[in-house]
Scaffold this active site. Structure first.
Site, short mmCIF file in Angstrom:
data_model
loop_
_atom_site.label_atom_id
_atom_site.label_comp_id
_atom_site.label_asym_id
_atom_site.label_seq_id
_atom_site.Cartn_x
_atom_site.Cartn_y
_atom_site.Cartn_z
N ARG A 235 0.82 -1.20 0.00
CA ARG A 235 0.00 0.00 0.00
C ARG A 235 0.85 1.25 0.00
O ARG A 235 0.52 2.25 -0.63
CB ARG A 235 -0.90 -0.03 1.24
CG ARG A 235 -1.53 1.28 1.58
CD ARG A 235 -2.76 1.08 2.40
NE ARG A 235 -3.70 0.22 1.71
CZ ARG A 235 -4.56 -0.59 2.33
NH1 ARG A 235 -4.59 -0.66 3.64
NH2 ARG A 235 -5.38 -1.34 1.62
N TYR A 236 1.93 1.22 0.75
CA TYR A 236 2.80 2.39 0.87
C TYR A 236 4.02 2.18 -0.03
O TYR A 236 4.35 1.05 -0.38
CB TYR A 236 3.27 2.53 2.32
CG TYR A 236 2.16 2.77 3.31
CD1 TYR A 236 1.56 4.03 3.42
CD2 TYR A 236 1.73 1.77 4.16
CE1 TYR A 236 0.56 4.26 4.34
CE2 TYR A 236 0.73 1.99 5.09
CZ TYR A 236 0.15 3.24 5.18
OH TYR A 236 -0.83 3.47 6.10
N LYS B 86 -3.11 4.62 6.91
CA LYS B 86 -3.33 5.19 8.24
C LYS B 86 -3.30 6.72 8.20
O LYS B 86 -2.39 7.30 7.64
CB LYS B 86 -2.26 4.68 9.20
CG LYS B 86 -2.30 3.18 9.37
CD LYS B 86 -1.14 2.70 10.22
CE LYS B 86 -1.11 1.20 10.30
NZ LYS B 86 -0.64 0.56 9.04
N CYS C 279 -9.05 -12.47 18.53
CA CYS C 279 -9.59 -11.24 19.09
C CYS C 279 -10.95 -11.00 18.46
O CYS C 279 -11.10 -11.04 17.24
CB CYS C 279 -8.69 -10.07 18.76
SG CYS C 279 -6.99 -10.35 19.21
N ARG D 180 -9.34 -8.34 10.57
CA ARG D 180 -9.31 -9.35 9.50
C ARG D 180 -10.16 -10.55 9.86
O ARG D 180 -9.87 -11.68 9.47
CB ARG D 180 -7.87 -9.80 9.26
CG ARG D 180 -6.99 -8.67 8.87
CD ARG D 180 -5.74 -9.11 8.14
NE ARG D 180 -4.87 -7.94 8.02
CZ ARG D 180 -3.83 -7.72 8.80
NH1 ARG D 180 -3.47 -8.61 9.71
NH2 ARG D 180 -3.12 -6.63 8.64
N CYS E 44 -4.27 -17.73 14.79
CA CYS E 44 -3.92 -17.05 16.04
C CYS E 44 -4.27 -18.01 17.18
O CYS E 44 -5.15 -18.85 17.03
CB CYS E 44 -4.72 -15.76 16.20
SG CYS E 44 -4.31 -14.56 14.93
N ASP F 212 -7.42 3.95 10.11
CA ASP F 212 -7.01 3.29 8.87
C ASP F 212 -8.12 3.57 7.88
O ASP F 212 -9.26 3.14 8.07
CB ASP F 212 -6.81 1.79 9.12
CG ASP F 212 -5.60 1.26 8.36
OD1 ASP F 212 -5.27 1.84 7.30
OD2 ASP F 212 -5.00 0.27 8.82
N ARG G 178 7.22 -0.11 1.86
CA ARG G 178 7.06 -1.21 2.79
C ARG G 178 5.84 -2.06 2.43
O ARG G 178 4.88 -1.55 1.86
CB ARG G 178 6.93 -0.70 4.23
CG ARG G 178 5.85 0.35 4.43
CD ARG G 178 6.27 1.29 5.55
NE ARG G 178 5.25 2.23 5.97
CZ ARG G 178 5.00 3.39 5.34
NH1 ARG G 178 5.64 3.70 4.23
NH2 ARG G 178 4.07 4.21 5.80
N ASP H 13 -11.83 -0.35 13.28
CA ASP H 13 -12.18 -0.35 11.87
C ASP H 13 -13.67 -0.59 11.63
O ASP H 13 -14.40 -0.99 12.53
CB ASP H 13 -11.39 -1.44 11.14
CG ASP H 13 -9.96 -1.02 10.89
OD1 ASP H 13 -9.73 0.19 10.71
OD2 ASP H 13 -9.08 -1.90 10.91
N CYS I 133 -10.90 -8.24 15.83
CA CYS I 133 -9.93 -8.34 14.74
C CYS I 133 -10.48 -7.72 13.46
O CYS I 133 -11.59 -8.02 13.03
CB CYS I 133 -9.58 -9.81 14.48
SG CYS I 133 -8.36 -9.99 13.17
C1 LIG Z 1 0.10 -0.43 8.88
C2 LIG Z 1 0.55 -0.87 7.59
C3 LIG Z 1 1.88 -0.76 7.21
C4 LIG Z 1 2.94 -0.17 8.11
O1 LIG Z 1 2.68 1.16 8.37
P1 LIG Z 1 3.66 1.97 9.30
O2 LIG Z 1 2.95 3.27 9.45
O3 LIG Z 1 4.95 2.07 8.58
O4 LIG Z 1 3.79 1.22 10.58
C5 LIG Z 1 2.23 -1.19 5.96
N1 LIG Z 1 1.34 -1.71 5.10
C6 LIG Z 1 0.02 -1.81 5.43
C7 LIG Z 1 -0.93 -2.36 4.45
C8 LIG Z 1 -0.40 -1.40 6.70
O5 LIG Z 1 -1.70 -1.53 7.02
S1 SF4 Z 2 -6.07 -8.85 15.97
FE1 SF4 Z 2 -6.61 -10.54 14.57
S2 SF4 Z 2 -4.66 -11.14 13.63
FE2 SF4 Z 2 -4.16 -9.92 15.47
S3 SF4 Z 2 -3.89 -11.42 17.12
FE3 SF4 Z 2 -6.01 -10.74 17.19
S4 SF4 Z 2 -7.13 -12.23 15.93
FE4 SF4 Z 2 -4.98 -12.46 15.43
#
Ligand SMILES: *Cc1c(COP(=O)(O)O)cnc(C)c1O
Ligand code: SF4
Length: 430
Positions: A119-120, A344, A136, A141, A132, A337, A123, A300, A139
């Protein structure tokens, strides 16, 4: 092992003892995965109607609680317990609201190969595990994590590694999941060898909740293996001061002693940590344990999380009460996000009150209003000075986004959405 832990251990496995309790594989084998076992182990009884609803919820989003994490729940007052609320399903999870989305961050759209979210610019997020130890309830996801069908195969992982290898812009790789520490040491070692062998990868980060929910996973062998791959950053996920137990503290200390910088990402959750007092206590505890609060996430818009969401104002209020009032080290960045995949976005209270051509009017955390006098003369430093190259700054690039509007070297004067009616008329479409 305390008394509550002993009771839980014996109820799960009559052979259990302190040694097994402290063994992460025993913990994983004995995870609480059904409503009935939860009732049995905690000595709680739900009504038949309630149990039926909870079971429907569990069919939709899997339940798993490590015996260790379950032992943090106060059985007398479990309904208000922040650990219970994070780990145990709620009937509200089945309520999908108008603005809820299955994949609010559209991680799939920014996914060039399965498992990678790019996305960025510099990174990537690499989903290396779909499992997991504790799922959570908040979560983001939820739809994916715990879905056995999407556990990445070695071939999928290899495709991800190949993408990183073929993309020189990637200097930072975040291993995420699921929980990367649920891979075996051998699998992790292989992955880290492959990734760190790529010349343009400068750092690797691992996001894990095991120090919080399965602290016995942080074994000396794991730490020794990881030490080969410095610089390695570890981000953990504490949401409440109650989670910083002696066991968690020991796990975190092993990681810090091995030299991994530690960060924490918490999620602002209604009924769990949505208070200035709790957040302040949490960040102080974290810093005492050598963990730097990194992000505080606004919850989210994933499906079934409505009951966990707070207004954004709650987050701003917490930031207002942290910034200036406590060490800068203790202050996380509060982020939303962006729904739709914008990444973010940091959120802060307003500190700039006004501005003229030569003065900025600011306020501090106490309410003092002050002025900053701008310099009378200012010589702009150009980024293309010869010494940039001399210093090996090969990453100097042309600014994009709002940074481009600010640049004197760029003629852009506005950023305009491409798909509105006005643009359509200009292009003869409207
Ligand atoms: C959070 C995130 C990152 C890392 O973001 P930082 O601000 O550098 O910690 C990279 N890719 C994705 C898709 C993210 O959600
Ligand atoms: S937030 Fe989602 S991915 Fe992260 S530890 Fe909890 S269940 Fe696992």
């Amino acid at each position: 092992m305390n008394e509550r832990q002993e009771t839980i251990a014996k109820r799960l496995d009559p052979q259990a003892n302190a040694e097994l309790w402290g063994n992460w594989k025993w913990q994983l084998r004995n995870c609480i995965r059904s409503v009935e076992i939860f009732e049995e182990v905690l000595g709680i009884t739900f009504s038949d109607a309630e149990r039926a609803v909870l079971q429907t919820t569990v069919q939709r989003f899997p339940l798993s609680i490590t015996p260790y994490y379950a032992s943090l729940i106060d059985p007398e007052h479990y309904r208000e317990d922040p650990v219970f609320k994070q780990a145990f399903p709620m009937p509200q999870e089945l309520h999908v609201q108008q603005y809820d989305m299955a994949d609010p961050l559209t991680e799939d759209d920014d996914s060039p190969v399965p498992g990678i979210t790019h996305r960025y610019p510099d990174r990537v997020l690499f989903h290396v595990s779909n499992v997991c130890s504790m799922y959570c309830r908040h979560c983001t996801r939820k739809r994916k994590v715990g879905d056995v069908e999407s556990v990445p195969t070695k071939q999928t992982l290899q495709e991800g590694i190949q993408y990183i290898r073929a993309t020189p812009a990637v200097r930072d790789v975040l291993l995420s999941g699921g929980d990367p520490f649920l891979l075996s040491n051998a699998q992790l070692e292989w992955l880290l060898q492959e990734i760190t062998a790529i010349p343009h990868v400068e750092i690797v980060r691992i996001g894990t909740r095991t120090p919080v929910v399965l602290p016995s996973r942080i074994t000396q062998e794991l730490v020794t293996m990881l030490k080969q791959f410095q610089p390695l950053w570890v981000n953990v996920h504490f949401n409440h001061p109650k989670e910083l137990t002696a066991e968690s503290a020991a796990a975190v200390a092993k990681l810090a002693d091995a030299g991994f910088p530690l960060g924490n990402q918490s999620v602002l959750l209604a009924g769990v940590n949505d208070s200035v007092a709790i957040m302040k206590r949490l960040v102080h505890q974290l810093v005492k344990h050598r963990i730097r609060p990194y992000y505080m996430y606004q919850c989210d818009l994933s499906e079934g999380l409505a009951h966990f969401r707070t207004p954004v104002g709650k987050g701003i209020e917490i930031m207002e009460n942290l910034i200036g009032h406590t060490s800068g080290l203790c202050v996380p960045t509060y982020v939303i996000d962006a729904p739709g995949g914008g990444g973010k976005i940091p959120i802060l209270p307003n500190y700039i009150l006004s501005w003229s051509t030569n003065k900025v009017v600011l306020r501090n955390y106490e309410g003092v209003i002050t002025t900053y006098q701008e310099p009378e003369r200012y010589q702009v430093t150009r980024s293309d000075q010869p010494w940039d190259e001399a210093m090996g700054d090969t990453q100097a690039t042309h600014p994009v986004g709002v940074g481009r509007l600010l640049s004197d070297d760029d003629t852009a004067i506005s950023l305009v959405p491409e798909n509105n009616d006005r643009m359509g008329r200009r292009n003869g479409r409207g």
